[in-house]
Design an enzyme around this catalytic site. Structure first.
Site, PDB file in Angstrom:
ATOM      1  CB  THR A  92      -0.901   0.025   1.251  1.00 53.64           C
ATOM      2  OG1 THR A  92      -1.559   1.289   1.366  1.00 53.64           O
ATOM      3  CG2 THR A  92      -0.094  -0.201   2.519  1.00 53.64           C
ATOM      4  CE1 TYR A 138      -3.605  -2.068   5.048  1.00 51.79           C
ATOM      5  CE2 TYR A 138      -3.561   0.222   4.331  1.00 51.79           C
ATOM      6  CZ  TYR A 138      -3.642  -1.119   4.034  1.00 51.79           C
ATOM      7  OH  TYR A 138      -3.749  -1.527   2.730  1.00 51.79           O
TER       8      TYR A 138
END
Length: 327
Positions: A117, A141
């Site tokens: 990501t 995250y």
């Protein structure tokens, strides 16, 4: 046909990946615990219901299917939740990936495509991010994904694990043919939330923060169509099977849109107003995340042909309208 294990294959991106894998001549095996995935999305190959936190499940899948490679999509991915409960993200994302990596190596599977990501870059305003940009995640995250990237490098050096890492930006749209779409519980992605508000399925879209240092005060994001994204993963898989070595690729368009610009584009596509509520900033949200994809375009031959805002919203709107919708 060569078999590929697709973790999270019952989820939004994973299911689209299974579709393009099948079209490319592979047999995709979905490995999913269905905590956030949907069994009805498993349409393109076998389904193995298992949990990455259970090493026995992982080993059983490798024994049964003997995949030549892994495409790893399964992860917890809610930024806000990761800020409130970091332990959950470190435990599930990192330990699950470790079980998967060790299980793959134990089974002699040494080709690993990882869904990472742009959140690993953190908040770097005014910078067009590329693969060499400094990684300094600002939420758990992104930090957990960065840790998995480091694991892949370590296992590559120690055990010959071949890997391609994709750091991608905001994924949107859905299969233009309407076989699969986007649904999350809870839904957190801007475009489906916006279209639900337009369709009256929720009261209004909340715009989180209107005082960011951007052209209209709302966050800027780079959007990539899910079909373009998963096609890059097939190219990454082929890259590994051809023995081209370990590589990191960003996947974006190089064009950032504010939340308000996405809302305006929705009006043009749907011919309906978007009801909105002005909300406060969310912890962990970066001001702007934009990436070019020169490396993927030049080295993989990737072409983000579907990644216009109009098509991403249009395809998602078509899915939201259900079968028989004509654009």
């Amino acid at each position: 046909m060569q078999t590929v294990l697709v973790t999270g294959g019952a989820g939004y991106i994973g299911a689209h990946a299974c579709k393009v894998l099948k079209a490319a001549g592979f047999t995709p095996v979905t490995f999913d615990n269905l905590n956030t995935g949907w069994e009805e999305a498993v349409k393109f190959g076998p389904f193995f219901r298992g949990d990455l936190m259970n090493r026995a499940d992982v080993d059983a899948a490798f024994v049964q299917y003997r995949p030549v490679a892994v495409l790893h999509f399964a992860a917890l991915s809610l930024v806000g939740e990761s800020m409130k409960d970091p332990g959950k993200y470190w435990r599930v994302n990192v330990m699950g990936a470790l079980n998967l990596i060790e299980g793959a190596l134990a089974a002699g599977c040494r080709n690993f495509v990882f869904s990472s990501t742009c959140a690993t870059y953190g908040d770097q305003d005014g910078v067009l991010l590329d693969e060499n940009s400094v990684q300094k995640p600002i939420n758990s995250y992104g930090a957990s994904k960065r840790a998995i990237e480091d694991m892949l490098v370590n296992f590559g050096e120690s055990h010959g694990l071949n890997h391609v890492i994709f750091r991608y930006f905001n994924v949107a749209g859905c299969d233009p043919e309407g076989e699969i779409g986007e649904q999350h519980v809870p839904e957190t992605h801007l475009i489906p939330l916006m279209l639900d508000a337009v369709a009256g399925k929720r009261p209004a879209l909340t715009v989180f923060g209107s005082d960011y240092p951007t052209r209209d005060g709302t966050c800027v994001r780079d959007y990539v169509h899910v079909m373009d994204l998963v096609q890059a993963h097939v190219l990454g898989l082929q890259w590994l099977l051809e023995g081209k070595g370990n590589r990191v690729f960003n996947l974006g368009t190089g064009t950032g849109f504010t939340v308000r610009e996405v809302i305006e584009a929705s009006r043009a596509v749907t011919n309906r107003e978007v009801p909105i509520i002005e909300g406060a900033r969310r912890a962990g949200d970066a001001v702007a995340l934009v990436s070019g994809s020169a490396r993927a375009i030049e080295e993989l031959g990737w072409e983000p042909v579907h990644s216009t805002l109009r098509q991403m919203i249009g395809d998602a709107w078509g899915w939201a309208q259900g079968p028989g919708y004509t654009k």
